[in-house]
Scaffold this motif. Structure first.
Motif, PDB file in Angstrom:
ATOM      1  N   THR A   1     -34.591  -4.412 -11.639  1.00 40.84           N
ATOM      2  CA  THR A   1     -33.206  -4.611 -12.059  1.00 40.84           C
ATOM      3  C   THR A   1     -32.881  -3.485 -13.034  1.00 40.84           C
ATOM      4  O   THR A   1     -33.778  -2.880 -13.622  1.00 40.84           O
ATOM      5  CB  THR A   1     -32.987  -5.977 -12.749  1.00 40.84           C
ATOM      6  OG1 THR A   1     -33.794  -6.025 -13.931  1.00 40.84           O
ATOM      7  CG2 THR A   1     -33.331  -7.134 -11.828  1.00 40.84           C
TER       8      THR A   1
ATOM      9  N   ALA B   1     -26.040  -2.831  -7.016  1.00 37.47           N
ATOM     10  CA  ALA B   1     -26.239  -1.434  -6.584  1.00 37.47           C
ATOM     11  C   ALA B   1     -27.723  -1.066  -6.632  1.00 37.47           C
ATOM     12  O   ALA B   1     -28.536  -1.780  -7.212  1.00 37.47           O
ATOM     13  CB  ALA B   1     -25.451  -0.495  -7.481  1.00 37.47           C
ATOM     14  N   THR B   2     -28.054   0.068  -6.045  1.00 36.72           N
ATOM     15  CA  THR B   2     -29.365   0.659  -6.231  1.00 36.72           C
ATOM     16  C   THR B   2     -29.253   1.649  -7.390  1.00 36.72           C
ATOM     17  O   THR B   2     -28.153   1.995  -7.803  1.00 36.72           O
ATOM     18  CB  THR B   2     -29.823   1.416  -4.965  1.00 36.72           C
ATOM     19  OG1 THR B   2     -28.882   2.448  -4.688  1.00 36.72           O
ATOM     20  CG2 THR B   2     -29.947   0.495  -3.777  1.00 36.72           C
ATOM     21  N   ILE B   3     -30.381   2.075  -7.913  1.00 37.95           N
ATOM     22  CA  ILE B   3     -30.349   3.040  -9.021  1.00 37.95           C
ATOM     23  C   ILE B   3     -29.945   4.416  -8.495  1.00 37.95           C
ATOM     24  O   ILE B   3     -29.045   5.043  -9.004  1.00 37.95           O
ATOM     25  CB  ILE B   3     -31.697   3.083  -9.763  1.00 37.95           C
ATOM     26  CG1 ILE B   3     -31.925   1.743 -10.460  1.00 37.95           C
ATOM     27  CG2 ILE B   3     -31.727   4.227 -10.778  1.00 37.95           C
ATOM     28  CD1 ILE B   3     -33.289   1.580 -11.067  1.00 37.95           C
TER      29      ILE B   3
ATOM     30  N   SER C   1     -33.709   0.292 -17.657  1.00 35.35           N
ATOM     31  CA  SER C   1     -34.516  -0.659 -16.904  1.00 35.35           C
ATOM     32  C   SER C   1     -35.892  -0.751 -17.538  1.00 35.35           C
ATOM     33  O   SER C   1     -36.307   0.136 -18.288  1.00 35.35           O
ATOM     34  CB  SER C   1     -34.650  -0.222 -15.442  1.00 35.35           C
ATOM     35  OG  SER C   1     -35.406  -1.177 -14.712  1.00 35.35           O
TER      36      SER C   1
ATOM     37  N   THR D   1     -22.296   0.640 -12.373  1.00 36.05           N
ATOM     38  CA  THR D   1     -22.707  -0.518 -11.589  1.00 36.05           C
ATOM     39  C   THR D   1     -24.136  -0.890 -11.948  1.00 36.05           C
ATOM     40  O   THR D   1     -25.011  -0.034 -12.028  1.00 36.05           O
ATOM     41  CB  THR D   1     -22.644  -0.192 -10.082  1.00 36.05           C
ATOM     42  OG1 THR D   1     -21.405   0.424  -9.779  1.00 36.05           O
ATOM     43  CG2 THR D   1     -22.794  -1.449  -9.253  1.00 36.05           C
ATOM     44  N   ASN D   2     -24.365  -2.169 -12.167  1.00 29.65           N
ATOM     45  CA  ASN D   2     -25.718  -2.653 -12.446  1.00 29.65           C
ATOM     46  C   ASN D   2     -26.500  -2.820 -11.148  1.00 29.65           C
ATOM     47  O   ASN D   2     -25.931  -2.814 -10.055  1.00 29.65           O
ATOM     48  CB  ASN D   2     -25.658  -3.985 -13.189  1.00 29.65           C
ATOM     49  CG  ASN D   2     -25.094  -3.838 -14.582  1.00 29.65           C
ATOM     50  OD1 ASN D   2     -25.287  -2.832 -15.242  1.00 29.65           O
ATOM     51  ND2 ASN D   2     -24.381  -4.852 -15.043  1.00 29.65           N
ATOM     52  N   LYS D   3     -27.838  -2.987 -11.282  1.00 23.26           N
ATOM     53  CA  LYS D   3     -28.689  -3.297 -10.138  1.00 23.26           C
ATOM     54  C   LYS D   3     -29.296  -4.665 -10.372  1.00 23.26           C
ATOM     55  O   LYS D   3     -30.015  -4.836 -11.368  1.00 23.26           O
ATOM     56  CB  LYS D   3     -29.800  -2.263 -10.002  1.00 23.26           C
ATOM     57  CG  LYS D   3     -30.788  -2.621  -8.886  1.00 23.26           C
ATOM     58  CD  LYS D   3     -31.986  -1.709  -8.869  1.00 23.26           C
ATOM     59  CE  LYS D   3     -32.932  -2.156  -7.768  1.00 23.26           C
ATOM     60  NZ  LYS D   3     -34.126  -1.364  -7.731  1.00 23.26           N
ATOM     61  N   PRO D   4     -29.134  -5.613  -9.482  1.00 22.89           N
ATOM     62  CA  PRO D   4     -28.202  -5.577  -8.371  1.00 22.89           C
ATOM     63  C   PRO D   4     -26.768  -5.708  -8.873  1.00 22.89           C
ATOM     64  O   PRO D   4     -26.575  -6.075 -10.018  1.00 22.89           O
ATOM     65  CB  PRO D   4     -28.636  -6.777  -7.530  1.00 22.89           C
ATOM     66  CG  PRO D   4     -29.273  -7.751  -8.499  1.00 22.89           C
ATOM     67  CD  PRO D   4     -29.836  -6.894  -9.621  1.00 22.89           C
TER      68      PRO D   4
END
Length: 112
Positions: free
Chosen positions: A70, A107-109, A65, A102-105
């Motif tokens: 994101t 998901a959360t980190i 990030s 899973t990416n953000k969004p």
């Protein structure tokens, strides 16, 4: 095989926290020794109440990030993940290692 995984009723205990700390230390040292640690923005190591054979599951969450608003999961060679997973699996009480991709969004980190 996750088809046989069961949610494990768990409490936050010193033993579980120590297990998580050990897994986190193994992960950090493993990535540092390979010169990969600075490649990540964050690399949470999560203890989840999931069990295959009565033990605990560890989830790895390497992310990239710029600002935390994101993020995308860090792509790590399978051979590196396999070697790290094998090291974590030698710990008493761990019977699964998972990698969250899973990416953000969405998901959360950090897991909540």
């Amino acid at each position: 095989d996750l088809k046989n995984a069961k949610i494990k009723k768990s409490k936050l205990t010193k033993a579980r926290i120590d297990l998580l700390r050990e897994a986190d230390n193994i992960t950090t040292e493993f990535m540092r020794q390979r010169g990969l640690w600075n490649h990540f923005w964050q690399f949470p190591v999560i203890l989840i109440p999931l069990s295959l054979h009565g033990g605990e599951a560890i989830a790895l969450r390497p992310v990239l990030s710029i600002d935390g608003m994101t993020a995308e999961y860090a792509k790590i060679k399978f051979s590196v993940l396999k070697e790290l997973s094998d090291k974590i699996m030698t710990m008493d009480g761990v019977d699964a290692v998972l990698c969250d991709i899973t990416n953000k969004p969405p998901a959360t980190i950090e897991w909540e």
